[in-house]
Design a protein around this motif. Structure first.
Motif, mmCIF file in Angstrom:
data_model
loop_
_atom_site.group_PDB
_atom_site.id
_atom_site.type_symbol
_atom_site.label_atom_id
_atom_site.label_comp_id
_atom_site.label_asym_id
_atom_site.label_seq_id
_atom_site.Cartn_x
_atom_site.Cartn_y
_atom_site.Cartn_z
ATOM 1 N N SER A 73 0.490 -1.035 -0.249
ATOM 2 C CA SER A 73 -0.274 -0.026 0.408
ATOM 3 C C SER A 73 1.069 1.248 -0.273
ATOM 4 N N THR A 74 0.277 2.099 0.903
ATOM 5 C CA THR A 74 1.760 3.787 1.083
ATOM 6 C C THR A 74 1.356 3.991 1.986
ATOM 7 N N THR A 75 2.581 4.635 2.222
ATOM 8 C CA THR A 75 3.040 5.564 3.662
ATOM 9 C C THR A 75 2.221 6.927 3.550
ATOM 10 N N TYR A 76 2.034 7.297 2.835
ATOM 11 C CA TYR A 76 2.285 8.620 2.545
ATOM 12 C C TYR A 76 0.302 8.864 2.258
ATOM 13 N N ASP A 77 0.023 8.053 3.052
ATOM 14 C CA ASP A 77 -1.694 8.971 2.318
ATOM 15 C C ASP A 77 -1.851 8.978 4.391
ATOM 16 N N ARG A 78 -2.858 9.914 4.692
ATOM 17 C CA ARG A 78 -2.889 9.243 5.917
ATOM 18 C C ARG A 78 -4.698 8.506 6.525
ATOM 19 N N GLY A 79 -5.214 8.359 4.812
ATOM 20 C CA GLY A 79 -6.434 7.421 5.121
ATOM 21 C C GLY A 79 -6.158 6.322 5.448
ATOM 22 N N GLU A 80 -7.395 5.736 5.542
ATOM 23 C CA GLU A 80 -7.608 3.791 6.347
ATOM 24 C C GLU A 80 -7.022 2.980 5.169
ATOM 25 N N THR A 81 -8.057 3.534 3.732
ATOM 26 C CA THR A 81 -8.393 2.724 2.763
ATOM 27 C C THR A 81 -6.852 2.100 1.669
ATOM 28 N N ARG A 82 -6.697 1.425 1.890
ATOM 29 C CA ARG A 82 -5.128 0.519 1.401
ATOM 30 C C ARG A 82 -5.210 1.141 -0.151
ATOM 31 N N TYR A 83 -3.926 1.152 -0.741
ATOM 32 C CA TYR A 83 -3.669 0.929 -2.425
ATOM 33 C C TYR A 83 -3.293 -0.410 -2.641
ATOM 34 N N TRP A 84 -4.324 -0.589 -3.741
ATOM 35 C CA TRP A 84 -3.860 -1.865 -4.410
ATOM 36 C C TRP A 84 -2.047 -1.568 -4.504
ATOM 37 N N LEU A 85 -1.480 -2.163 -4.291
ATOM 38 C CA LEU A 85 0.001 -2.588 -4.648
ATOM 39 C C LEU A 85 1.013 -3.019 -3.235
ATOM 40 N N ASP A 86 1.763 -3.418 -3.844
ATOM 41 C CA ASP A 86 3.075 -3.180 -3.024
ATOM 42 C C ASP A 86 4.317 -2.660 -4.252
ATOM 43 N N TYR A 87 5.392 -2.043 -3.398
ATOM 44 C CA TYR A 87 6.338 -1.360 -3.854
ATOM 45 C C TYR A 87 7.903 -1.822 -2.929
ATOM 46 N N LEU A 88 8.588 -1.240 -4.157
ATOM 47 C CA LEU A 88 9.995 -0.995 -3.697
ATOM 48 C C LEU A 88 10.645 0.210 -2.975
ATOM 49 N N LYS A 89 11.119 0.723 -3.019
ATOM 50 C CA LYS A 89 11.771 1.872 -2.632
ATOM 51 C C LYS A 89 13.728 1.876 -2.160
ATOM 52 N N LEU A 90 13.895 2.088 -3.707
ATOM 53 C CA LEU A 90 14.853 2.149 -2.628
ATOM 54 C C LEU A 90 15.618 2.808 -3.668
ATOM 55 N N GLN A 91 17.670 3.363 -2.980
ATOM 56 C CA GLN A 91 18.230 4.366 -3.562
ATOM 57 C C GLN A 91 19.252 4.040 -4.929
ATOM 58 N N CYS A 92 19.848 4.370 -5.840
ATOM 59 C CA CYS A 92 19.653 3.570 -7.093
ATOM 60 C C CYS A 92 20.768 4.381 -7.617
ATOM 61 N N HIS A 93 21.521 5.008 -7.471
ATOM 62 C CA HIS A 93 22.370 6.233 -8.450
ATOM 63 C C HIS A 93 22.693 7.067 -6.999
ATOM 64 N N PRO A 94 24.640 7.487 -6.872
ATOM 65 C CA PRO A 94 25.035 6.507 -7.672
ATOM 66 C C PRO A 94 25.846 5.218 -7.081
#
Ligand SMILES: O=C(O)CCC(=O)C(=O)O
Ligand SMILES: [Fe+2]
Length: 351
Positions: free
Chosen positions: A122-143
């Motif tokens: 789901s996502t953490t930057y929304d304060r709502g209760e409802t979840r978004y339909w996704l999983d995600y990777l967040k990563l540092q990729c450069h340099p």
């Protein structure tokens, strides 16, 4: 953590993913299957050649990019010089990561935003209760450095090498685009190089499994990107929509293309000429969709404000105040993701 990518296929949409009717994507009106007035996003041919020798061609491409950017805030690029096998290589490795058994991914699951590599749902930057339909990777990729690579998963074994080459290639494309954007705006070619784009580049790998009823859910909330420039590979499955003239416009997949859009910092530096446009992702019931967004960031200590070249005291006053990028990042996390809320405290209000 309850990842969608490990759940058995859902027969129906669980309650916690169902949005109230006014927040849902009205598919039949403006969504994936619906009419869109025939408006399509510009597709810009970068002509590789334009990037080396031919001055006239380069200027035409630069002008085309800025025209598309001003009208839509979103455009796609083809013939961009990033090898398609290299793109497929990383996309395959990332898809393989998501389909690994849950226990192999467990060590990476985290909601701690300071982690340089994490998996979440789901996502953490929304304060709502409802979840978004996704999983995600967040990563540092450069340099890319040895230390950074060690933070990426070593399974599947292709992940680290494929991400290394993808990250380098996309970074080069981003530099090219920034040179062309600068040129198209009448700025010096190196204008965005240096601190404006010299921060640690972040990547979102968004993974949207098939959803039993896309009319009830959203993949990703409407938002604007907070950094300078986004270079996105959406593969060949539709789902991204951009706000245009008060409607949601589907960003139709173009084989091999990257989707380019501007973050808030580009809007501020160009004094509104290249606006950050709201976008969201909708789900579909047939196939998994995966998008890979590379986010070009200013350095945290970089001073941001409208460039003097983009301001005219008589006809085009500065619309934003000056600030340090880290200040903006803080404001972004405390405001909701809405465009108005985020920009409010950085705007200059004429009275
Ligand atoms: O999935 C998409 O196409 C959109 C992704 C996106 O907007 C983001 O990661 O910021
Ligand atoms: Fe985005």
């Amino acid at each position: 953590m309850e990842l969608l990518c490990n759940a058995p296929p859902h027969a129906s949409v669980p309650e916690r993913y169902i949005f109230p009717p006014e927040k849902r994507a009205a598919m039949e009106l403006d969504g994936v299957d619906g009419p869109d007035d025939g408006v399509t996003l510009p597709v810009v041919d970068l002509h590789r050649a334009a990037l080396s020798g031919d001055e006239g061609l380069r200027q035409r491409v630069a002008a085309e990019i800025v025209r598309a950017g001003k009208e839509f805030g979103f455009f796609q690029v083809v013939n961009h010089g990033v090898d398609k096998d290299l793109v497929r290589g990383f996309r395959d490795a990332a898809a393989e990561f998501f389909t690994m058994p849950a226990e192999k991914k467990l060590p990476y699951c985290s909601n701690d935003q300071s982690k340089p590599f994490r998996l979440a749902t789901s996502t953490t930057y929304d304060r709502g209760e409802t979840r978004y339909w996704l999983d995600y990777l967040k990563l540092q990729c450069h340099p890319v450095s040895d230390e950074l690579v060690q933070l990426w998963p070593n399974e599947p074994t292709s992940f680290r090498p494929r991400l290394t080459e993808f990250s380098e290639a996309v970074h080069e494309l981003a530099q090219t685009l920034m040179r062309l954007i600068a040129e198209g705006l009448g700025l010096s070619a190196g204008f965005f190089a240096g601190d404006f784009s010299g921060g640690e580049t972040q990547m979102n790998v968004n993974y949207y499994p098939p959803c039993p009823d896309p009319r009830l859910t959203l993949g990703l909330l409407p938002h604007c990107d907070r950094h300078l420039l986004t270079v996105l590979s959406q593969g060949d499955v539709a789902g991204l929509q951009a706000r245009h003239n008060g409607r949601w416009l589907l960003v139709r997949p173009v084989p091999g293309a990257f989707v380019i859009n501007f973050g808030h910092q580009m809007e501020i530096i160009t004094n509104g000429a290249l606006a950050s446009v709201e976008h969201r992702a909708v789900t579909n019931s047939a196939v998994t969709r995966m998008s890979v967004a590379t986010l070009i960031m200013p350095k945290m200590e970089c001073r941001i404000g409208p460039a003097p070249e983009m301001v005219d005291e008589a006809t085009n006053r500065a619309k934003f105040r000056e600030f340090v990028f880290s200040e903006f990042m803080e404001a972004y996390y405390t405001a909701s993701a809405s465009r108005e809320d985020v920009l409010e405290s950085f705007m200059i209000h004429e009275n």
